[in-house]
Scaffold this active site. Structure first.
Site, PDB file in Angstrom:
ATOM      1  N   ASN A  12       0.857  -1.186   0.000  1.00 58.83           N
ATOM      2  CA  ASN A  12       0.000   0.000   0.000  1.00 58.83           C
ATOM      3  C   ASN A  12       0.892   1.234   0.000  1.00 58.83           C
ATOM      4  OD1 ASN A  12      -1.859   2.012   0.473  1.00 58.83           O
ATOM      5  ND2 ASN A  12      -2.179   1.481   2.627  1.00 58.83           N
ATOM      6  N   TRP A  13       0.975   1.864  -1.156  1.00 55.09           N
ATOM      7  CA  TRP A  13       1.904   2.995  -1.289  1.00 55.09           C
ATOM      8  C   TRP A  13       1.332   4.278  -0.678  1.00 55.09           C
ATOM      9  CZ3 TRP A  13       4.011   2.766  -7.049  1.00 55.09           C
ATOM     10  CH2 TRP A  13       4.593   1.505  -7.268  1.00 55.09           C
ATOM     11  N   LYS A  14       0.082   4.246  -0.306  1.00 53.97           N
ATOM     12  CA  LYS A  14      -0.596   5.430   0.264  1.00 53.97           C
ATOM     13  C   LYS A  14      -0.415   6.627  -0.683  1.00 53.97           C
ATOM     14  CE  LYS A  14       0.336   3.455   4.750  1.00 53.97           C
ATOM     15  NZ  LYS A  14       0.194   3.580   6.186  1.00 53.97           N
ATOM     16  N   HIS A  98      -9.330   0.788   5.099  1.00 50.48           N
ATOM     17  CA  HIS A  98      -8.044   0.993   5.781  1.00 50.48           C
ATOM     18  C   HIS A  98      -8.261   1.930   6.968  1.00 50.48           C
ATOM     19  CE1 HIS A  98      -3.941   2.382   6.456  1.00 50.48           C
ATOM     20  NE2 HIS A  98      -3.547   1.302   5.816  1.00 50.48           N
ATOM     21  N   GLU A 100      -6.681   4.388   7.991  1.00 51.68           N
ATOM     22  CA  GLU A 100      -6.533   5.819   7.677  1.00 51.68           C
ATOM     23  C   GLU A 100      -7.807   6.353   7.035  1.00 51.68           C
ATOM     24  OE1 GLU A 100      -2.839   5.500   5.511  1.00 51.68           O
ATOM     25  OE2 GLU A 100      -1.833   4.963   7.391  1.00 51.68           O
ATOM     26  N   GLU A 170      -5.184  -5.310  10.799  1.00 49.21           N
ATOM     27  CA  GLU A 170      -4.231  -4.218  10.936  1.00 49.21           C
ATOM     28  C   GLU A 170      -4.492  -3.463  12.233  1.00 49.21           C
ATOM     29  OE1 GLU A 170      -2.301  -3.099   7.036  1.00 49.21           O
ATOM     30  OE2 GLU A 170      -4.007  -1.764   7.273  1.00 49.21           O
ATOM     31  N   GLY A 176       2.294   2.377  10.590  1.00 52.36           N
ATOM     32  CA  GLY A 176       3.151   3.538  10.397  1.00 52.36           C
ATOM     33  C   GLY A 176       3.849   3.995  11.663  1.00 52.36           C
ATOM     34  N   SER A 215       3.488  -2.000  10.279  1.00 57.09           N
ATOM     35  CA  SER A 215       4.948  -1.861  10.384  1.00 57.09           C
ATOM     36  C   SER A 215       5.690  -3.155  10.074  1.00 57.09           C
ATOM     37  CB  SER A 215       5.334  -1.336  11.774  1.00 57.09           C
ATOM     38  OG  SER A 215       4.795  -0.048  11.978  1.00 57.09           O
ATOM     39  N   GLY A 236       2.796  -1.107   4.293  1.00 59.37           N
ATOM     40  CA  GLY A 236       2.772   0.302   3.923  1.00 59.37           C
ATOM     41  C   GLY A 236       4.173   0.812   3.621  1.00 59.37           C
ATOM     42  N   GLY A 237       4.789   1.438   4.617  1.00 59.04           N
ATOM     43  CA  GLY A 237       6.082   2.103   4.422  1.00 59.04           C
ATOM     44  C   GLY A 237       7.133   1.246   3.730  1.00 59.04           C
TER      45      GLY A 237
HETATM   46  C1  PEP Z   1      -0.693  -0.043   5.867  1.00 58.71           C
HETATM   47  O1  PEP Z   1      -0.651   0.999   5.248  1.00 58.71           O
HETATM   48  O2  PEP Z   1      -1.639  -0.819   5.704  1.00 58.71           O
HETATM   49  C2  PEP Z   1       0.390  -0.354   6.800  1.00 58.71           C
HETATM   50  C3  PEP Z   1       0.331  -1.467   7.480  1.00 58.71           C
HETATM   51  O3  PEP Z   1       1.393   0.569   6.899  1.00 58.71           O
HETATM   52  P1  PEP Z   1       2.830   0.336   7.606  1.00 58.71           P
HETATM   53  O4  PEP Z   1       3.373  -0.954   7.060  1.00 58.71           O
HETATM   54  O5  PEP Z   1       3.640   1.517   7.195  1.00 58.71           O
HETATM   55  O6  PEP Z   1       2.578   0.254   9.063  1.00 58.71           O
END
Ligand code: PEP
Length: 255
Positions: A12-14, A98, A100, A170, A176, A215, A236-237
């Site tokens: 997930n590049w957000k 998600h 966010e 999640e 994040g 994360s 994500g990151g």
């Molecule tokens: C996500 O965006 O779903 C996520 C889990 O982000 P991160 O890996 O950065 O925590």
């Protein structure tokens, strides 16, 4: 006999990566992951880069996903995109609900339910996210929160819908933040979600993939994937660089 579930890692590049940056990232990934990543891989760039990325992924086993969709088919919904639009841009998957989206854009379990339905009806696989906040975990309500999100967001689906559903656990406090659920915490949540899915859909729930997200980085991925309950990860990151995403894919693939 139960068929083993093939693992899936979604990136997930957000709101990261312009089109030029997206092209560079995808080329880096393809260099490392082709011809066979060893598990299913879905890339979820921003809407603006979908078409460009779809050209690069054509003919490869890597799939493309959107990060969100609207539940209506079309109309006066400025800034939104429909399932059909995502499909026409080359998507096979879409992330729904998600945290966010829930926290920053007011999505609720009922809207998640409508979006999951729209995604499935539009021929996409919905990657539906659930997860508790830190306050909910600290007050011992994690499994109740997951059950409620499951029932309200996914409870209306039929067993026949399950081949177009992936669940992502999640924990909000791990997204994040650099803080992971431990493998044991993740496995406990996955077991609870699987039990909920079995109660709702019976044997059809055995094929449902449940991803962990929060994360996930190369150093923690092998420990998480040592848990058989984890059918993959939503990343994500660490999905923004081949140097961190590729080792996670390899860990999910079992090597
Ligand atoms: C996500 O965006 O779903 C996520 C889990 O982000 P991160 O890996 O950065 O925590």
């Amino acid at each position: 006999m139960t068929v083993p579930r093939r693992r899936l890692v979604a990136g997930n590049w957000k709101m990261s990566r312009t089109n030029d940056e997206a092209v560079r990232l995808v080329r880096d990934l393809l260099r490392e992951l082709l011809p066979a990543p060893g598990c299913d891989v879905v890339l979820c760039p921003p809407f603006t880069a979908l078409t460009e990325v779809s050209y690069l992924l054509a003919g490869t086993p890597l799939k493309l996903g959107g990060q969100n969709l609207h539940f209506e088919r079309e109309g006066a919904f400025t800034g939104e995109v429909s399932a059909a639009m995502l499909a026409s841009a080359g998507c096979t998957h879409v992330v729904v609900g998600h945290s966010e989206r829930r926290q920053l854009f007011g999505e609720t379990d009922p809207t998640v339910a409508r979006k999951v339905r729209a995604a499935i009806d539009g021929g996409l696989v919905a990657i539906a996210c659930v997860g508790e906040t830190l306050a909910e975990r600290d007050s011992g309500r994690t499994l109740d929160v997951l059950a409620a999100q499951f029932d309200l967001g996914l409870g209306g689906l039929a067993a026949a819908d399950l081949d177009r559903l992936v669940l992502a656990y999640e924990p909000v406090w791990a997204i994040g933040t650099g803080r992971n659920a431990t493998p044991t915490q993740a496995a406990e949540a996955h077991r609870a979600l699987r039990a909920r899915a079995r109660a709702r859909w019976g044997g059809a729930a055995e094929g449902l993939r449940i991803l962990y997200g929060g994360s996930v980085k190369p150093d923690v991925a092998p420990g998480l994937f040592a848990e058989a309950e984890l059918d993959g990860a939503l990343v994500g990151g660490a999905s923004l660089l081949a140097a961190s995403f590729v080792p996670i894919v390899r860990a999910a693939a079992g090597g």
